[in-house]
Write an enzyme that holds these catalytic residues in place. Structure first.
Site, PDB file in Angstrom:
ATOM      1  N   GLU A   1       0.795  -1.260  -0.080  1.00  0.00           N
ATOM      2  CA  GLU A   1      -0.086  -0.032  -0.089  1.00  0.00           C
ATOM      3  C   GLU A   1       1.007   1.046  -0.155  1.00  0.00           C
ATOM      4  OE1 GLU A   1      -3.694   1.706   2.674  1.00  0.00           O
ATOM      5  OE2 GLU A   1      -2.641   0.005   3.255  1.00  0.00           O
TER       6      GLU A   1
ATOM      7  N   LYS B   1      -8.798   2.785  -2.545  1.00  0.00           N
ATOM      8  CA  LYS B   1      -9.199   2.179  -1.311  1.00  0.00           C
ATOM      9  C   LYS B   1     -10.615   2.367  -0.739  1.00  0.00           C
ATOM     10  CE  LYS B   1      -7.278   1.111   3.288  1.00  0.00           C
ATOM     11  NZ  LYS B   1      -6.040   1.378   3.929  1.00  0.00           N
TER      12      LYS B   1
ATOM     13  N   CYS C   1      -5.750  -3.253   1.501  1.00  0.00           N
ATOM     14  CA  CYS C   1      -5.578  -3.526   3.184  1.00  0.00           C
ATOM     15  C   CYS C   1      -6.835  -3.429   3.758  1.00  0.00           C
ATOM     16  CB  CYS C   1      -4.706  -2.270   3.569  1.00  0.00           C
ATOM     17  SG  CYS C   1      -4.177  -2.451   5.369  1.00  0.00           S
TER      18      CYS C   1
ATOM     19  N   GLY D   1     -26.554 -62.752   8.722  1.00  0.00           N
ATOM     20  CA  GLY D   1     -25.513 -61.692   8.498  1.00  0.00           C
ATOM     21  C   GLY D   1     -25.578 -61.028   7.398  1.00  0.00           C
TER      22      GLY D   1
END
Length: 679
Positions: free
Chosen positions: A52, A121, A176, A475
């Site tokens: 950044e 941003k 960020c 079985g």
């Protein structure tokens, strides 16, 4: 097509970079970026992501409002654009830029001497140590253009950068804090088609924050079925009140591909090859991903797409990612322990539920001393223990035929006795001879004809006996055949080992069964005596024991259908991702061509670590394709019940794999002929 080119198989090489920041000196920072960009170019990277506010430094606070600094940033940016004109990578560089009446914290996307777009941003933190809104404006909702170097370029958070000559490479950028909010811009971008998500970060380091970043980046890559490329500021940022660790990392669908050393001295890069075809495949299969896009269509359809020509290298640049030799068996010891624990207990709990539903029948099982029946027997034993049922309710039968070896039969006897189950032996030889005589088979008159009928008479009789005994004694027949055999059709259909009342191994590949048995030994669940027998089973060649010894040295399953290590590798790529044979061969070559390279699962004997040439890989891939797509589906279409175990998938016609029984493998075989070199 160059078979050895990673780009030809849908890989995109990306780099997350942290450089030495010279705070307040944009020209020096641009020069540092350019040096790293050249190194990324030499690596064949398509993308280089920087921290950044790369050009100014993140930690300069109110100096961001100084015209001299902002002028210098713009000059350095234009120089960087010009100087990078001959470089391959798309550069994503942070810069504070003036726009309208404010300064924006932006990521400038540069390629081949042009600014493709500028992303502001969205979310600026103003809590704890952060005070970004003091100097800069939030960019959420911004859509338009910005003036740079006398030209208008796209500006906004709605930008997708798409390589026209590499369809899977679609880039989105956030900065960020954008990653930390509940609904990050990258999530919308992924729904709109972005496959590679970049994050330029300042993010000063405090105790525990690196793990927070890892969690968020990993989660974003997994939820978005995307790659996430993260680069944080490091050395050179001001330590007046804060410190910086320069963390860089690359995630792909929840898996970490690369991560650099933190707190570096000097520049650092994480570089890895992202598999865009894998991401596309996951999105294709997970229909809810696109359902989510439709729900948010007003947002996703408003994204602007900026196309560019990457012109990636066509030659062999290697492959910068770990390709697991055993995709069903992780090489990481802790992960393998966890996987074995889960797989074993999935099998046990599946059988427990079936026994409860049937009011606790006896369990009838044929034991040969081989891997599959051995593992099924210990699963059944553990299930009986958990349910408080006597082990004597397990009726284990050795059913020796014409080619049963003493070693394997003795292993079966020793194991049954050590476990305390009810054991009996029924020699099927006389019954098999009678059947062969009745149908007029040449063997019945002394000819040494050991064809498929000769083999299947034995396999069928074994199953026939087990079913009739199950009828007689109240079985169920417990199946023992594994996922690998189901994929290859390596079983006798109907009255044979393909059929049972319930199969605990149906979702477990052969390569994992070996490690499950090793795990049971190491756990010491059944004691030392049982562990010794289990180890002897592991040390035995995999064989169906249907052809008499002396006619062949030893009848080997792998000599007929291929090494299970390779065939399980192919099965995973086909079942999980639907990859083309050429890509499977490319991945297999990188995984298997050098036994000394890469990691092996813990406990894997060094003497049994093979390597395979491309010619061998190609040959066995042809066998796999023919058997899987064309030959064996009819056996899977009539598959008994059994639990899915692996994230790689299962072959139940009621679950992961629904396919016609009468399909041709021609298109897959043709692709191997065209695109996989003969070695």
């Amino acid at each position: 097509m160059n078979f050895y080119s990673a780009y030809q198989h849908g890989f995109v090489r990306v780099a997350a970079c942290t450089h030495h920041t010279t705070i307040g000196d944009p020209a020096a920072n641009a020069a540092s970026v350019l040096d790293m960009a050249r190194a990324c170019h030499d690596d064949g990277a398509a993308l280089a992501v920087f921290p950044e506010l790369t050009l100014s430094g993140y930690s300069i606070e109110d100096v961001l409002l100084q015209d001299s600094l902002l002028d210098a940033v713009e000059d350095a940016l234009l120089d960087l654009v010009t100087e990078s004109a001959d470089l391959l990578p798309v550069l994503v560089v942070g810069a504070p830029l003036r726009h309208r009446h404010r300064i924006y914290n932006t990521a400038v996307v540069i390629h081949r001497g042009a600014v493709l777009g500028v992303v502001p941003k969205s979310y600026l933190p103003t809590y704890r140590e952060f005070y970004e809104r003091r100097q800069m404006a939030p960019g959420d909702g911004e859509r338009g253009t910005i003036r740079i170097g006398g030209a208008d370029v796209a500006f906004g958070t709605d930008l997708l950068f798409a390589a026209s000559d590499l369809p899977g490479f679609v880039l989105h950028v956030e900065i960020c804090e954008d990653m930390f909010v509940p609904m990050p811009p990258s999530a919308e971008a992924a729904l709109a088609g972005a496959t590679v998500l970049a994050n330029l970060s300042g993010s000063p380091i405090t105790i525990g924050r690196a793990e927070d970043r890892r969690l968020l980046a990993r989660s974003a890559s997994a939820r978005c079925l995307a790659a996430y490329v993260y680069a944080a500021a490091g050395e050179g940022e001001s330590t007046t009140d804060l410190a910086w660790d320069g963390q860089t990392m690359i995630w792909e669908n929840g898996a970490l591909l690369a991560e650099s050393e933190r707190f570096p001295k000097g520049v650092r890069r994480s570089v890895a090859d992202v598999d865009t075809e894998l991401l596309r495949s996951e999105r294709l299969r997970m229909g809810t991903f696109d359902d989510n896009r439709r729900h948010h269509r007003e947002l996703t359809e408003s994204f602007r797409r900026i196309d560019f020509a990457l012109d990636p290298p066509a030659g062999d640049i290697g492959l910068l990612r770990e390709v697991e030799r055993f995709p069903f068996v992780p090489a990481d010891p802790q992960r393998l322990q966890q996987d074995c624990y889960e797989a074993y207990n999935i099998q046990v709990s599946g059988l427990e539920q079936r026994l409860r539903a049937l009011d606790y029948p006896k369990v009838v099982i044929g034991v040969s001393g081989g891997l599959d029946s051995t593992h099924a027997l210990i699963v059944a034993t553990h299930a009986m223990d958990r349910e408080g049922r006597p082990r004597s309710d397990i009726l284990a039968f050795a059913l020796p035929g014409f080619a049963t070896g003493e070693h394997t039969k003795n292993n079966a006897i020793k194991l049954a006795r050590a476990l305390g189950v009810t054991f009996s032996e029924i020699d099927i030889g006389d019954t098999a001879r009678l059947m062969l005589h009745t149908i007029g088979h040449p063997y019945s008159v002394g000819e040494k004809v050991y064809d498929v009928t000769f083999e299947n008479v034995q396999a069928g009789l074994r199953t026939d006996y087990l079913f009739r005994i199950a009828n007689q004694r109240g079985g169920i027949v417990l199946g023992t055949g594994d996922l690998s055999e189901l994929a290859l059709g390596w079983s006798t259909y109907g009255v044979g080992d393909q059929m049972s009342h319930y199969n605990v191994n149906a979702g477990v590949p052969k390569t994992l069964i070996q490690h499950l048995i090793r795990w049971v030994i190491s756990a010491g669940e059944f004691g030392e005596k049982v562990g010794e027998v289990l180890q002897s089973v592991l040390d035995t060649e995999i064989t169906p024991e249907l052809i008499p010894t002396g006619e062949e040295e030893l009848q080997s399953s792998e000599a007929k259908v291929g090494p299970f290590a390779l065939q399980d590798f192919s099965l995973f790529q086909v079942l999980r991702y639907g990859f083309r044979p050429s890509k499977i061969a490319f991945l297999a070559w990188h995984a298997w061509n050098d036994a000394e390279r890469g990691n092996w699962p813990p406990g894997f004997p060094k003497s049994e670590r093979p390597s395979y040439s491309l010619a061998e890989i190609r040959h066995w891939l042809q066998i796999f394709v023919q058997r899987f797509y064309s030959f064996s589906q009819f056996k899977r279409s009539a598959l008994p019940n059994g639990p899915k175990v692996s994230h790689g998938g299962a072959l139940s016609p009621r679950g992961d794999w629904r396919a016609p029984s009468d399909m041709s493998a021609r298109i897959w075989l043709d692709q191997i002929d065209r695109e996989v070199p003969k070695g």
